[in-house]
Enzyme design. Structure first.
Site, PDB file in Angstrom:
ATOM      1  CG  PHE A  12      -1.904  -1.015   1.364  1.00 43.36           C
ATOM      2  CD1 PHE A  12      -3.183  -0.816   0.864  1.00 43.36           C
ATOM      3  CD2 PHE A  12      -1.604  -2.229   1.977  1.00 43.36           C
ATOM      4  CE1 PHE A  12      -4.142  -1.811   0.969  1.00 43.36           C
ATOM      5  CE2 PHE A  12      -2.549  -3.224   2.080  1.00 43.36           C
ATOM      6  CZ  PHE A  12      -3.825  -3.015   1.575  1.00 43.36           C
ATOM      7  CG  ASP A  13       0.482   5.974  -1.186  1.00 44.32           C
ATOM      8  OD1 ASP A  13       1.594   6.431  -0.873  1.00 44.32           O
ATOM      9  OD2 ASP A  13      -0.561   6.636  -1.172  1.00 44.32           O
ATOM     10  CB  CYS A  14       1.301   5.329   3.953  1.00 42.65           C
ATOM     11  SG  CYS A  14       0.682   5.543   5.634  1.00 42.65           S
ATOM     12  CB  THR A  17      -3.572   4.775  -0.219  1.00 42.25           C
ATOM     13  OG1 THR A  17      -3.040   5.292  -1.439  1.00 42.25           O
ATOM     14  CG2 THR A  17      -4.294   3.467  -0.488  1.00 42.25           C
TER      15      THR A  17
END
Length: 243
Positions: A12-14, A17
């Site tokens: 995941f991008d943090c 997102t």
């Protein structure tokens, strides 16, 4: 629709997102704008931030993220003709760990973590991400930051590191699904390096690209939230089991 049963790891991008950074930024700067009687909406400042942040990340890829934030804010002040305020620059740089998760983030991660390894690939420093991880409440098998690799996405270093680390854990590249909001920072390099990708269109009810640069990129699946991704995944896996 992609076949969810093939994936053993989700990256995941943090910020953007999992974490609602645009609301976090707007909450911080709104009182500054109101105190000076400025008629500029926070959304316009956030759009300017996308440009100024990208400039510093791409010209100085080893620059620590808090310094990127300071310089980005000073550039924003210059863009709008505001007087330089060192206190605002410091507060802007320190605000990262105060940004909160989207309402669906924690429960979605809990659900996904029951059957997949989770990882974060983020354009921040380790200290900021460590503080943010406490808000996410789930364990991550792996994190890769800009500080770790000396590079900012959309460079490929985050993705290369994650692929290598997961291969050491017995998870191949084709078993990794990358999930992110930014086409510029994530969909484009994710596709370039050969990962399956999900675009989380967090701004589906808003105009423009917000805190990220507008970029065209291909992806394997589009959803408007993590909750939607979880529902699609669970529905597909449940249906496969029933059949």
């Amino acid at each position: 629709m992609i076949a969810f049963d093939r994936f053993k790891a989700l990256t995941f991008d943090c910020y953007g997102t999992l974490i609602d950074w645009e609301t976090g930024i707007a909450t911080l700067i709104r009182p500054w704008l109101e105190a000076d009687g400025r008629s500029i909406p926070p959304d316009l400042v956030i759009t300017a931030f996308a440009l100024t942040q990208a400039k510093h990340q791409q010209t100085r890829p080893t620059l620590p993220y808090p310094e990127v934030m300071r310089r980005a804010w000073r550039d924003i002040e210059g863009t709008f003709g505001w007087d330089e305020d060192a206190g605002h620059a410091e507060a802007f740089a320190a605000s990262v760990s105060e940004w909160r998760p989207f309402p669906d983030t924690v429960e979605s991660l809990r659900s996904l973590s029951r059957s997949c390894k989770l990882a974060i690939l983020s354009n921040v420093d380790n200290a900021s991400l460590q503080r943010t991880r406490r808000l996410l409440e789930v364990p991550f098998e792996l994190t890769v930051t800009a500080e770790d690799v000396g590079s900012y996405k959309p460079g490929l270093a985050h993705f290369e590191r994650a692929i290598t680390e997961f291969e050491r854990k017995g998870i191949a590249k084709h078993e990794i699904l990358h999930v992110a909001q930014s086409k510029h920072h994530d969909m484009l390099p994710g596709r370039k390096i050969g990962l399956a990708t999900v675009w989380v269109n967090r701004r589906h009810d808003k105009r423009g690209s917000g805190a990220t640069l507008a970029t065209e990129a291909e992806f394997d699946l589009k959803v408007n939230s993590l909750a939607e991704l979880v529902a699609l995944r669970e529905g597909q896996l449940t249906g496969a089991t029933a059949s």
